[in-house]
Design an enzyme around this catalytic site. Structure first.
Site, mmCIF file in Angstrom:
data_model
loop_
_atom_site.group_PDB
_atom_site.id
_atom_site.type_symbol
_atom_site.label_atom_id
_atom_site.label_comp_id
_atom_site.label_asym_id
_atom_site.label_seq_id
_atom_site.Cartn_x
_atom_site.Cartn_y
_atom_site.Cartn_z
ATOM 1 N N SER A 1 16.655 3.613 -1.906
ATOM 2 C CA SER A 1 15.535 2.497 -1.823
ATOM 3 C C SER A 1 15.457 1.848 -3.477
ATOM 4 C CB SER A 1 14.403 2.735 -1.212
ATOM 5 O OG SER A 1 13.874 4.012 -1.744
ATOM 6 N N ASP B 1 8.865 4.957 3.853
ATOM 7 C CA ASP B 1 8.834 5.853 5.138
ATOM 8 C C ASP B 1 9.353 5.188 6.320
ATOM 9 O OD1 ASP B 1 7.637 7.775 3.116
ATOM 10 O OD2 ASP B 1 5.801 7.072 3.587
HETATM 11 O O1 LIG Z 1 4.235 13.467 -0.889
HETATM 12 P P1 LIG Z 1 3.898 12.628 -2.139
HETATM 13 O O2 LIG Z 1 5.320 12.350 -2.806
HETATM 14 O O3 LIG Z 1 3.003 12.787 -3.067
HETATM 15 O O4 LIG Z 1 3.649 10.901 -1.546
HETATM 16 C C1 LIG Z 1 2.539 10.854 -0.785
HETATM 17 C C2 LIG Z 1 2.106 9.385 -0.707
HETATM 18 O O5 LIG Z 1 3.359 8.603 -0.048
HETATM 19 C C3 LIG Z 1 3.080 7.973 1.043
HETATM 20 O O6 LIG Z 1 3.642 8.623 2.186
HETATM 21 C C4 LIG Z 1 3.724 6.698 0.986
HETATM 22 O O7 LIG Z 1 5.381 6.869 0.939
HETATM 23 C C5 LIG Z 1 1.443 7.688 1.215
HETATM 24 O O8 LIG Z 1 0.965 7.578 2.433
HETATM 25 C C6 LIG Z 1 1.131 9.023 0.259
HETATM 26 O O9 LIG Z 1 0.033 8.788 -0.148
#
Ligand SMILES: O=P(O)(O)OC[C@H]1O[C@](O)(CO)[C@@H](O)[C@@H]1O
Length: 323
Positions: A224, A256
């Protein structure tokens, strides 16, 4: 067919809207909202919006599960998350009205290896050809290779795993031998650079890194690229596709949504061009929406029809092609 999503480390996303973030100064926020989130939860939420039957596996803190349970009930997501002692983390998203977001991801519960083993057991029946999406970070307490071991176990049984991981978890997955590798990966540019151990100053370097992963045995590599959309590389070709229009607002969860589009396209057996259109449409459809939700099917179809994938080499050779 039911699709499985895995989230070892969900998050409550606290989005704080403010005019401008000035580090070191008092800032009065304009609004705040809370969404059940975390990568695996967001993927499941988008897949459910797209009409896909979804089971969500992984871990969830016992102390603040209600916001997640409400989302699962509203969307018909089968909740297979193992409850663990403590609270799921809160991730603060500081959203400026100009559109920039600063993420402050907080620590949450600490898991035990036995929790990971329980998740593995819950997926023990997944067999050949079935799709499993594994996304996001791991909580404290789990071994660095937990996600990689799950990928290897599933791939070893012939399941097609879509992995959206970063850091040491991504390193461990990409170090797996052929046959244990995921079917698809979706790093962003920074995550792929971190894995490669160098900056991609030229777009061609990013393309080469994606092609090298395909050559190693990963069927589909999607990188991405923010406003540039994404690069889609498989044995069948290499494309770049960008959203037909960019909405303002939170970009949190757009990656996502793209992963959900990839998984949905794989489930439907779409060829690379159609897969790129759907994945891009899902990401574009989420942009501008609060929380990880997709617009109705007709809007997604219109977005997909408006996406114009181009050969990746054309994108890579464009003037000023710093990635
Ligand atoms: O699991 P990681 O990499 O800490 O990312 C979590 C964050 O990424 C997201 O899923 C967005 O991609 C958010 O909802 C969440 O706060």
């Amino acid at each position: 067919m039911t699709m499985r999503c895995v989230s070892f480390n969900p998050a409550i996303d606290q989005t704080v809207t403010l005019e401008r973030l000035v580090p070191g100064e008092v800032v009065r926020a304009l609004a705040v909202r809370h969404d059940a989130g975390g990568k695996g939860v967001n993927v499941a939420s988008c897949l459910a919006d797209a009409g896909q039957a979804v089971e969500l596996h992984g871990l969830l803190g016992r102390d603040n599960a209600a916001i997640f349970e409400q989302l699962f009930a509203a969307k018909g997501i089968a909740d297979r998350l193992r409850r663990v002692p403590g609270a799921t983390r809160t991730n603060v998203k500081l959203l400026e009205t100009g559109g920039r977001t600063t993420d402050v991801n907080l620590p949450g519960f600490t898991a035990a290896e036995a929790d990971a083993e329980a998740v593995f057991t819950g997926l023990a029946q997944v067999g050949a050809g079935e799709l499993v999406v594994i996304s996001g970070s791991q909580p404290a307490g789990l071994a660095a290779d937990t996600s990689a071991r799950l990928v290897a176990a599933l791939a070893g049984r012939g399941a097609r795993v879509v992995a959206d991981l970063s850091g040491v978890a991504l390193d461990a997955v990409l170090a797996l031998p052929p046959g244990a590798l995921p079917h698809a990966v979706k790093p962003n540019r920074a995550e792929l650079e971190a894995w490669a151990g160098r900056r991609f100053d030229e777009r061609a370097a990013l393309v080469d890194a994606a092609r090298a992963l395909v050559a190693r045995g990963i069927a589909l590599v999607v990188v991405s690229l923010g406003t540039d959309g994404a690069a889609f590389v498989s044995a069948d070709g290499a494309l770049q596709a960008a959203p037909p229009r960019l909405a303002t607002g939170s970009t949190v969860g757009a990656g996502d949504a793209m992963v959900a589009g990839i998984a949905s396209a794989l489930a439907d057996g779409l060829a690379l061009d159609a897969l790129a259109r759907r994945a891009t449409a899902f990401a574009a459809g989420k942009l501008g929406r609060e929380g990880a939700h997709l617009p109705p099917a007709a809007e997604l179809d219109a977005l997909a029809a408006a996406v114009r994938p181009q050969p990746l080499d054309v994108w890579a050779a464009a003037p000023g092609s710093r990635t």
